[in-house]
Design an enzyme around this catalytic site. Sequence first.
Site, short mmCIF file in Angstrom:
data_model
loop_
_atom_site.label_atom_id
_atom_site.label_comp_id
_atom_site.label_asym_id
_atom_site.label_seq_id
_atom_site.Cartn_x
_atom_site.Cartn_y
_atom_site.Cartn_z
N LYS A 1 20.58 -24.79 -17.41
CA LYS A 1 19.36 -24.04 -17.74
C LYS A 1 19.58 -23.05 -18.88
O LYS A 1 19.18 -21.90 -18.81
CB LYS A 1 18.82 -23.34 -16.51
CG LYS A 1 18.44 -24.29 -15.37
CD LYS A 1 17.83 -23.55 -14.20
CE LYS A 1 17.44 -24.51 -13.09
NZ LYS A 1 18.60 -25.11 -12.40
N ARG A 2 20.19 -23.52 -19.96
CA ARG A 2 20.47 -22.66 -21.09
C ARG A 2 19.21 -22.42 -21.91
O ARG A 2 18.36 -23.30 -22.04
CB ARG A 2 21.56 -23.26 -21.97
CG ARG A 2 22.91 -23.45 -21.29
CD ARG A 2 23.43 -22.16 -20.69
NE ARG A 2 24.83 -22.28 -20.30
CZ ARG A 2 25.32 -21.90 -19.13
NH1 ARG A 2 24.51 -21.37 -18.22
NH2 ARG A 2 26.61 -22.02 -18.87
#
Length: 280
Positions: free
Chosen positions: A99-100
Site C-alpha cells: 500500500k505504498r
Amino acid sequence: MSPLEPFGARLRHAMDARGPLCVGIDPHGSLLSAWGLNDDVAGLERFTRTVVDALAGTVAVFKPQSAFFERFGSRGIAVLERAVADLRDAGALVVMDAKRGDIGSTMAAYAETYLRKDSPLFSDALTVSPYLGYGSLRPAVDLARESGAGLFVLALTSNPEGAEVQRAVREDGRTIGATMLAHLARENAGQTPMGSFGAVVGATLGDLSSYDLDINGPLLAPGIGAQGATPADLPGVFGPAVRNVVPNVSRGVLRHGPDAAALREAARRYADEVRAAAGA
C-alpha cells in the site's frame, strides 16, 4: 510465457489454469501462535516456508502482507525476498501488499523496490494508495507498464473507515472511489484479455451497482472468509465484472495450517466455490 507479457494477461492465464483465488500470506503473531510457532524470525520463516511449499504449485496468486515481515527488520525482509522468489519460480503470481503512496522521487523509489525486474522484491503487482492524488502514482504506473507488472489501487476498501474518503463526493458529483475507477479504466483501455491496472474493492460492501466496476482490469477483493463475505456473495457485489475479480482469502485458508494437505484442500475448496459463483 514471456516475463514481459503484461500482468493482466498473465493473471488471466493463471486464474484460468489454477482457479480464481489469491491467498494472503499474513503471518501475524496470533496466527503464528495458533500454528504452535514462536512470534520471532524462526517462526516467521517456518510459517512462510510451509505456506509456500504447500500451495505455490497450485494457487494462482499470493498476496504477502509486507508489514508482517517488516516488523522483524532485515531478517524478516530476507524471508519475504525468498518467498517472493520461490512463489514466482513455482509459476504463481505475487501481489505485494505494501500500500505504498507518495510523491515524486519517493514514489519512484517505492516503484523501483517492487516493480523493477532486477529488484530482490520484484513482484507481479503492488498495492498502492492514491490519496495524494492519482497523478502521484505515475512513477509506479510507468514502471509497472515497462516491467510487465501491475498495480492494485485502493478504491473501495472493506474497512469501514475507508468510506469517509472513498465515498466523499467531489464538486462534479462523483465520489473519490468512482474517480479512481475511472482513472484505471483509462489506463486499461484497449488491453486484452484485460489490463494490468486493478482496483481494490471489498467483497463485504454489498451492492455496488452505482459504481462502474467494468475497468477492463482486475478487482482484488479482500473480505472473504474471516471478514464475513463468501464466494456466493461475489456476483451480487461485482455484477458483470465478477469474471475479473481476484478474491483474496487469508485466514480462511491459513487457519488450516500447519498441515500441508489441509492448506491445499482449503485453497482448492475456495477456488472451486469462486469458480462456481462466477460461472468461470
